[in-house]
Design a protein around this motif. Sequence first.
Motif, PDB file in Angstrom:
ATOM      1  N   GLN A  10       0.915  -1.142   0.093  1.00 14.78           N
ATOM      2  CA  GLN A  10       0.046   0.000  -0.052  1.00 14.78           C
ATOM      3  C   GLN A  10       0.902   1.552  -0.041  1.00 14.78           C
ATOM      4  O   GLN A  10       0.484   2.150  -0.772  1.00 14.78           O
ATOM      5  N   LEU A  11       1.620   1.274   0.796  1.00 13.69           N
ATOM      6  CA  LEU A  11       2.886   2.402   0.862  1.00 13.69           C
ATOM      7  C   LEU A  11       3.512   2.547  -0.526  1.00 13.69           C
ATOM      8  O   LEU A  11       3.658   3.783  -0.910  1.00 13.69           O
TER       9      LEU A  11
ATOM     10  N   ARG B 291       2.396   1.765  -3.304  1.00 13.68           N
ATOM     11  CA  ARG B 291       1.373   2.204  -4.240  1.00 13.68           C
ATOM     12  C   ARG B 291       1.108   3.766  -4.209  1.00 13.68           C
ATOM     13  O   ARG B 291       0.927   4.644  -5.003  1.00 13.68           O
ATOM     14  N   GLN B 292       1.136   4.129  -2.907  1.00 18.05           N
ATOM     15  CA  GLN B 292       0.847   5.533  -2.645  1.00 18.05           C
ATOM     16  C   GLN B 292       2.028   6.302  -3.069  1.00 18.05           C
ATOM     17  O   GLN B 292       1.629   7.577  -3.603  1.00 18.05           O
ATOM     18  N   ARG B 293       3.203   5.888  -2.891  1.00 20.66           N
ATOM     19  CA  ARG B 293       4.216   6.884  -3.299  1.00 20.66           C
ATOM     20  C   ARG B 293       4.381   6.850  -4.861  1.00 20.66           C
ATOM     21  O   ARG B 293       4.644   7.916  -5.320  1.00 20.66           O
TER      22      ARG B 293
ATOM     23  N   GLU C  46       1.748   6.305  -7.082  1.00 22.44           N
ATOM     24  CA  GLU C  46       0.606   6.998  -7.580  1.00 22.44           C
ATOM     25  C   GLU C  46       0.305   8.634  -6.983  1.00 22.44           C
ATOM     26  O   GLU C  46      -0.089   9.230  -8.112  1.00 22.44           O
ATOM     27  N   LYS C  47       0.578   8.904  -6.030  1.00 19.10           N
ATOM     28  CA  LYS C  47       0.516  10.194  -5.552  1.00 19.10           C
ATOM     29  C   LYS C  47       1.775  11.218  -5.937  1.00 19.10           C
ATOM     30  O   LYS C  47       1.771  12.232  -5.890  1.00 19.10           O
ATOM     31  N   ARG C  48       2.893  10.613  -6.078  1.00 19.28           N
ATOM     32  CA  ARG C  48       4.248  11.091  -6.336  1.00 19.28           C
ATOM     33  C   ARG C  48       4.650  12.298  -5.427  1.00 19.28           C
ATOM     34  O   ARG C  48       4.571  13.525  -5.727  1.00 19.28           O
ATOM     35  N   CYS C  49       4.165  11.981  -4.193  1.00 12.87           N
ATOM     36  CA  CYS C  49       4.715  12.923  -2.916  1.00 12.87           C
ATOM     37  C   CYS C  49       5.827  12.356  -2.233  1.00 12.87           C
ATOM     38  O   CYS C  49       6.194  11.274  -2.357  1.00 12.87           O
TER      39      CYS C  49
ATOM     40  N   LEU D  27       4.001  10.401   3.667  1.00  9.51           N
ATOM     41  CA  LEU D  27       3.133   9.312   3.790  1.00  9.51           C
ATOM     42  C   LEU D  27       3.697   8.554   4.838  1.00  9.51           C
ATOM     43  O   LEU D  27       2.826   7.917   5.621  1.00  9.51           O
ATOM     44  N   THR D  28       4.620   8.554   5.655  1.00  7.43           N
ATOM     45  CA  THR D  28       5.231   8.118   6.890  1.00  7.43           C
ATOM     46  C   THR D  28       4.890   8.981   8.121  1.00  7.43           C
ATOM     47  O   THR D  28       4.894   8.299   8.961  1.00  7.43           O
TER      48      THR D  28
END
Length: 304
Positions: A66-67, A69-71, A73-76, A81-82
């Motif tokens: 999940q982490l 995928r977020q990194r 997809e969100k490109r932040c 995220l952490t």
Amino acid sequence: MNTAEDWLEYCAIEMTRAGLFFGHGTDNAHDEAAWMLLHIFGAPLDGSFTQWHRHLDESEQKALEQLLRQRIEKRCPLAYLTGVARFCDLDFIVTPDVLVPRSPLAELIPEQFSPWLDLREGGRVLDMCTGGACIAIAIAVNTPEISVDAVDISSAALAVAAQNVARHEVGGQVRLVQSDLFAEISGTQYDLIISNPPYVSADVFALLPAEYRAEPSAGLVCGEDGLDIVLKILDASPKHLAENGILIVEVGESAAALVELLPSAPFLWLDFHHGGDGIFLLEYDQLIACQADVRAVLEQRKNV
């Protein structure tokens, strides 16, 4: 995939394939993947973790996927995220209300700004545009006998800063001040004024990777050439600096534009063992000597 080492390689490959940018705590996919795993394990970011042959259980695998995928997809920045980033060997809370700490200034803090400064008991430091107060707190931790005023215009940033002050138990040293630069600062002479202000031009910001655009633009962008706030700091600092004090400001890629505006200013551009540039140092007398030029530039820009 079974071991942490296997997952590390997988995450690094996936992030590289996705074309992510690394520059907010790491500078490569491998280190960022390690950071992801350490977060999943609840392990410290201090390099002490050695259990790379351990196996991930099902819940850890799902959390890591999940982490990752977020990194992608969100490109932040991963720090958002952490919720944590590391600066000057300390962990700090970060949210999208503050920039992710990454300044080369971290290299100067453990040395207490020697040889340019002798911060003794009772010394005072001003951290202008403090954001999450990482610089201010790192200075306080490394120089426990001094006090630091940490200033920012953003109440949201100062809310994060307050969490970091509490986290590192430096409330007796670090005072948070909401102020538009020096507007709410009076009556104090500082031994050191240090700042990592917004210094990115509008044109440069438009070309930055998506990870930068996930950060608060007010913490990065400042006018057409990135120097509006820097010039104001140069102008106002002598009123708030002790006669043996110094000013240190990070201006990054706007350094050349600053030199072009103030060709006679005796900027000392600092070198760093671990990389980084665009940080100048000026002593009190040097600031006084170039103040007329700074004000002339400010006046000229006001009339444009």
